[in-house]
Structure formats: structure tokens, C-alpha cells
Design an enzyme around this catalytic site. Sequence first.
Site, short mmCIF file in Angstrom:
data_model
loop_
_atom_site.label_atom_id
_atom_site.label_comp_id
_atom_site.label_asym_id
_atom_site.label_seq_id
_atom_site.Cartn_x
_atom_site.Cartn_y
_atom_site.Cartn_z
N HIS A 1 0.84 -1.21 0.00
CA HIS A 1 0.00 0.00 0.00
C HIS A 1 0.87 1.26 0.00
O HIS A 1 0.64 2.18 -0.79
CB HIS A 1 -0.91 -0.02 1.23
CG HIS A 1 -1.85 1.13 1.32
ND1 HIS A 1 -3.19 1.04 0.98
CD2 HIS A 1 -1.67 2.42 1.71
CE1 HIS A 1 -3.78 2.21 1.16
NE2 HIS A 1 -2.87 3.07 1.60
N GLU A 2 1.88 1.28 0.87
CA GLU A 2 2.73 2.47 0.97
C GLU A 2 3.62 2.61 -0.26
O GLU A 2 3.89 3.73 -0.71
CB GLU A 2 3.57 2.41 2.24
CG GLU A 2 2.77 2.26 3.54
CD GLU A 2 1.67 3.29 3.70
OE1 GLU A 2 1.76 4.39 3.10
OE2 GLU A 2 0.70 3.01 4.42
N HIS B 1 1.87 4.39 -3.00
CA HIS B 1 1.77 5.85 -2.85
C HIS B 1 2.92 6.58 -3.55
O HIS B 1 2.80 7.78 -3.81
CB HIS B 1 1.74 6.23 -1.37
CG HIS B 1 0.38 6.16 -0.76
ND1 HIS B 1 -0.73 6.73 -1.34
CD2 HIS B 1 -0.04 5.59 0.40
CE1 HIS B 1 -1.78 6.52 -0.56
NE2 HIS B 1 -1.40 5.83 0.49
N GLU C 1 -5.68 7.44 -1.92
CA GLU C 1 -5.97 6.27 -1.10
C GLU C 1 -6.73 5.18 -1.86
O GLU C 1 -6.51 3.99 -1.60
CB GLU C 1 -6.77 6.70 0.13
CG GLU C 1 -6.03 7.69 1.03
CD GLU C 1 -4.69 7.16 1.52
OE1 GLU C 1 -4.41 5.96 1.37
OE2 GLU C 1 -3.90 7.98 2.04
#
Length: 839
Positions: A472-473, A476, A495
Amino acid sequence: MDIKLDPSRDDLPLVANTSHILVKHYVLDLDVDFESQVIGGTIVLFLESGNRFKKRSSSTEVACPSESNEACKFRMPEPCQIPVTNTKTFSSKIGYNDFVICGKGEKDTSGKDGNHDNQEQASGISSSKYCCDTGNHGSEEFLLVLDCCDLSVLKVEEVDVAAVPGIEKFTRSPKLRNQIVHEVMALPADRWREQLDYYARCSQAPGCGELLFDTDTWSLQIRKTGAQTATDFPHAIRIQYRTKPQGRSVTWTSDQSGRPCVYTVGSPINNRALFPCQEPPVAMSTWQATVRAAASFVVLMSGENSAKPTQLQEDYSSWHYYVTMPMPASTFTIAVGSWTEMKPEICSSNDVATERSFSPSEADFRYIGVCGHMEYPCRFQKASATTQKIIPHRVFAPACLKGACQETLLPLIPPCLSAAHSVLGTHPFSRLDILIVPANFSSLGMASPHIVFLSQSTLTGMSQLCGTRLCHEIAHAWFGLAIGARDWTEEWLSEGFATHLEDVFWAKAQQLAPHEAREQQELRACLRWRRLQDEVQNSPEEMQVLRPNKEKTGHVSDSGSSVIRHGLNPEKVFMQVHYLKGYFLLRFLAKRLGEDTYFSFLRKFVHTFHGQLILSQDFLQMLLENIPEEKRPELSVGNIFRDWLESSGIPQPLQRERQALAECGLAQQVSAEVSAGDAVHAFPFLPPRAVGPALHPWRGARDRRRRRATTVAKWVRVNRRPRKRKRKDREEVFEKLLPDQLVLLLEHLLEQKTVTPRTLQSLERIYRLSEQDAEVRHRWCELIVKHKYTKAYRDVERFLQEDQSSLCLLQRQWNEAERAPSRGAASPGCQLDPPSGAY
């Protein structure tokens, strides 16, 4: 400003007048003092005047009244000599309490509210205070407004950049300081080292006149006598300031080893309590920072270089970082603590070859294709970067977590980085630091340029939570950092994409076969569907909208100021609607196009828009252009706005998707009414193929899935049995479940009105729930508290002490349980990032 702020609302004001003048580069020179819990020093802003400002005639003068309807008053300190801190010299400790406004011998009187001559209450904002036109002050002088909160500003001065040796080549007249700044900012991207050097040398130049300044709750306002326009205003200014221990942009705490540390938090006010800045995302800037701390501390920061400490006198060290890719100031991150670098016990030669550094250099800089962003040393334009699957990375944590990092985190980083590259292509950033932050970190993760914060909660249990959160990170880096939202109310652009991509990256990192990846992702879709249902049932409707400003999205006032809807609302900390609805929208679009076409388009989109700020329509319009006519009936930007982004509740297209989920049987597994016979066909669980203990420690044969499918029904039967079983009752056989399966099972049991202590004891024994990851233990603690299972209260105590990221969620869910007792304490999960504006 022409915007009126109502202090009774929970909107976040962005007051910087970015339409008139922009900060293009920051040079920070800071000292970290743990004894006083203060970061102090100087910041030099290099400014560029905007083309929207024009000198106004006296007929258009607008007064800037205070609450007493008097003209704005600015404090002009008497001349004083405060030396500029040089990066090569350092006094062992700064006496922060000894700073004074010189001349009158008057100490800094900012007090607890941190404002000079502030007549406002910290709890609100005077609407009349912000009605003045910052492009042209009422006294015919230009007003620079910076976002600032919880800071003590000590001095503001113009920097005499003309005094820098060798700088005269940029102008024939030493009086044209603004021209010098402009020429330095205009240096081409392949001269970025030279440009950074000039910025550093200019930042150390002497001052040439103090500027008038004033502060209020949300801003620092600066003007220069006689400067009537943004063009006349000094383009290099130095601000001397210090943070406050209670400042909302930094957290002073102790790490897991009991050592002091400090780190920035993705709070609603972003970095304005760390340094005066321009918070609106349109204020894209670069920065370089020199930070000094005691030699026992490690300084990590958003920077392209893997900084090494420079030893200074008296047991202090200096760390220097820089960034050449323009980004909003809100993405700047710093962490200082007694971190230890965690290294794999065995490092293969292949890993070393793969991870060799590709830092920017003039020799390697060349263009490949055309980028649409402003000029900077872009990795998308470098052949070596485009083929680099695994960027150089480091892991830092307190020494006591060394074993957990080596066992869980370190083996996951290379496959997760490689998976991301295989999906989206070139990594936007040249390196990555990962820091395991203290237990009071309020999230499972936070991504910033070149650095990711991870909660210690991700290190427990199996690798599922750590792997998905890391993915997930990593996502980003593309969506949220390299591509940002031009309007912070469109958080789904960051997000939603990261949530959607984490499943794709994680499946590739595990090397799953397509059908195995699909089954894993369908299960996670079911879990998110349940969380979204809880979200819309237990949150205000106005906060469920992904595009609350509708056609005014991206609009700002004439000065550039704006507000972020619900930006200060404490409820927003718990909201996941931007994650979940954004995820389901992208999943819906991917199915319409077909996954191959969709991800091919996504790579094209990333190459087109990296380094830029976007709105929803930028993505949707480009997407629809790539959809064949036969695949887009009733699909338009307007329809997507209406159905997905501008309405509360669950979108109608998603309601139809819910039926599709039910047909594949995944949703049926949570039904308490499923019989054992039906469950065999309704729950087609298939454990993902094992590719090694680091990625999937639970290896299961396919012939187990029929028994595993009946797990929910079995537990319902166990819970309904009387304490004394008849002899003919057979003992149920339970299989090990994967973490997501355990989450779903526990959520199902949370819906039961009563779960007996005997059932809870069996659950804990069979699945070793106290040893699972934070997502599973979260649900387990809810069951314990809901049914007052006192024997396991020690598990709740441990969870609340070690998993701070889930504490607030747990408290909120029990409040919701009181409002909706039939549902119980339904868990949306601990998937939150900090509620930062756009990133």
C-alpha cells in the site's frame, strides 16, 4: 483574502496567497533539542512572483481590519544581531529560552498561543481578519501570507544573495537580488547540483534588512515597507523560528527501547507546525535541509540521498538531505531517534547487483520521451531507472525489534518493490528508507518521498498484514506523491489507488497463479464491502462524498487561499470512505476494460501525469478515451461523478457488483444460516500457493478446502451446543485459516448475539488468536470485550499497549455498537493512513 472562514465549522484553512507568489525552494537549518522538545533554527524561502498579481491603483485599496476594525498591525523588531547558523559550526546546545526580541530587551511573548500581538482566540478564526486582499495590502504594500501554526517566529529578514562570492555572474547590478534568485531557479535540470549549491550558499548570506511580520492562529504574514507588488517583494527571505512541544505537526515520544525520539505526523494541519510554508498542493517546491542532533541519534528525512552523519564538536552530528523533484510542502517528513539500521543476515550477490544506486548525475541525465511536468531530474527520463526493479532500500527500527524486522519485513521488501515495478514501471523515487515508528503511531503506515513509516503492529503474526501494508505504501510513490491531487478533498486519487494496487502488488509478490490471485482478491473485496457498509451506516452523509466541492473542485480564491472540507473534524481520522469507495470504483473500471487493458492504461497514465497535480476528471477523461465504445455504455465522466464521487452511501453500480460477489459464493461464507451441506459449495477457499516461508508460511493442500469451507457453520454449531454434549455429537475438525479468513470468521461471530466462553476458549486455542496479526487480534479483542470474556483480558491489555494504530478504531466501534447493537462492534479494520491533506 476574499474567503470567509466560519470558526464553528471543522474546515481546515489554507491561507497562503499562492496565486501571487510561490515558494520554489526551502533551505532548512535546524537543531533538535530533546531536553526542551524543540526544533529550532532558520528556514530560507526562495520565492517566485506569480503572473496573476498586478499593481492596483489607490481606488482598489482594500483594508485588512482586525476584530476591532483597525488596520492590520505588524511588529517591526528593533535591529538585533542574531548570527546565521552555519552548517560547518555548531554550539553544543541552543538556549531556546534565551531568545529575545532585541533592542528593547523584550523576551519572546508569544506565550502558549504562539502569536505576536495576537488578538484572536486559538479556538477560532476571525472572518474579517481574512477578508483583506493579500495581493495588495491596504497600505499599498504587498503581503506575503504563509501557513503557520503552533510556531514561535522570532525574526524575519531579507537575505542579501548579492553578497555570495561568484554570484555576480547572474546580474550586472548587485541591487537586483530578485534577478539573482530568478536566475538560480532557472538553471536547467542537468545542473541541479550547481543549483543546490547556490541555494545553500545564498541561504548563508547575511541579512540586509528585517521585515515586518505578524502571526495569528493559522498564518504568518510578512511585508516589506515600500514593496507594493509581489515582484517588488524580496525573493529570498530568512525566518528564524522554533517549534513548540505541543505542536500538532510533530510527536515527541519514546521508542520501543525507551529512548527519546521525534517524528512528523500526517496531522490535519500537515507541516505548518514544523516550519512556515505554503500548504496548498499547488505550491510545489524542492528543499534541502541540514539537521543537527546529538551524535547518538539518527536523522531520517525525505531526501534523494542516503545521508551520512558529519561529526561536529561536542558530540553532535549534522545530517544533510535534498530533494530535486518539486512536491507540496506537506510531503516533507523527518524522524530523529536512536534508530538502528536492520540488515539481512545473508545478502546475496544478486541482491547487491540489483540494488546498486542510481542517484542523479549529470553524466547519466538524458531524456527518454517527453514529460509534461516542470523541469527537474526525472527518473522517467533515465534508461537506467526504467529497468531498475528494486531500488536501494534501508530499514531502521529500535534495536529491540531487530529479530522481528529480519524475520518479517526485510524478506518482503525486494519482492514487493519488484512487483510494483512490474505493474507500473519506473519507480518515481531513487531510494527508500523504511522506519518502524514508536507504538503511539496512529496508523499502520504513512508514505512520504523516499521514506515510509510502518507501525510495529505490522511485524506480528504472519506476513499478510506486513506485506499488504508495505505494498500500500509503495503504491503511494506513484499515486499520492509522484501524482498528487490538486484539490485535497479528492483523497480517493491517492488512497483509492493505493488500496486497489496493494492487492495487485501483493499477489505478484507472492507469485500467485492468476486464479489464486483472483480468489485472494475476491475475499479481500468481500471484507472491504463489509467495512464500507459499516462506514455508511455509522458516519455523517456529508463525509461520505468523495468530491464534496463538485464543480468547484480545484477552485481557490483570488489570492489562492481555500479551505479543506472537514479537514479538522475529529471524525475524519476514522473515515475510510476514500479508501473503500475509491477502491471499488477502480475495481469496477478495471472489470469494464479488462485487467490487461486497464493496467496498460495505468502505466500510460503514470507516464503522462507523473510530477503533476490532477483532478478526478483528468484520470477519468483519459481512461474513457481508452475504452472501446462497446465497453462503455452509460459510462461517462458525468455518470461516474454522479454515481461514485458526488453522492453519499453505496453507489448503485456497486450494489450490482455486490450481487456478482454473492454469485461467486464469497459473501455467503459470512451467513450464519448456511448449512454444512451448502457451505461445501458456497465457500471455495483455496490457499495461495506457497513460495517460501517469508511470503506464505501456511502451506495447505487443495483437498482441504471442502472442510475449510464449512468452518463458519461449524462454529455456529459449536456455539449453539449445550455445555454437556451427547455422545453421538462428533468432534468438529478445524483447519488452519489464512489471516483474511480469520478476520472474516471473527466478524461473522461478532454478529452473533451470544458467544459462550467455551466457544471463545476453543477459538483462541485452535487458531492461536493472540499470536495473529493486528487485524485478527483487533476482532478477537472486540469479541473478548463484547462478551466479557475475562480470561482473555490480558490480550486486550496487550493490544491496547502495543497496537496504538487500532486503539482509536476500537473505541469508536464500541461507540457505534451502542448505537447499533444488532450489528455489534463491526470492524472496518485498521487500514488508516494519517489524515494528511493530499498525501
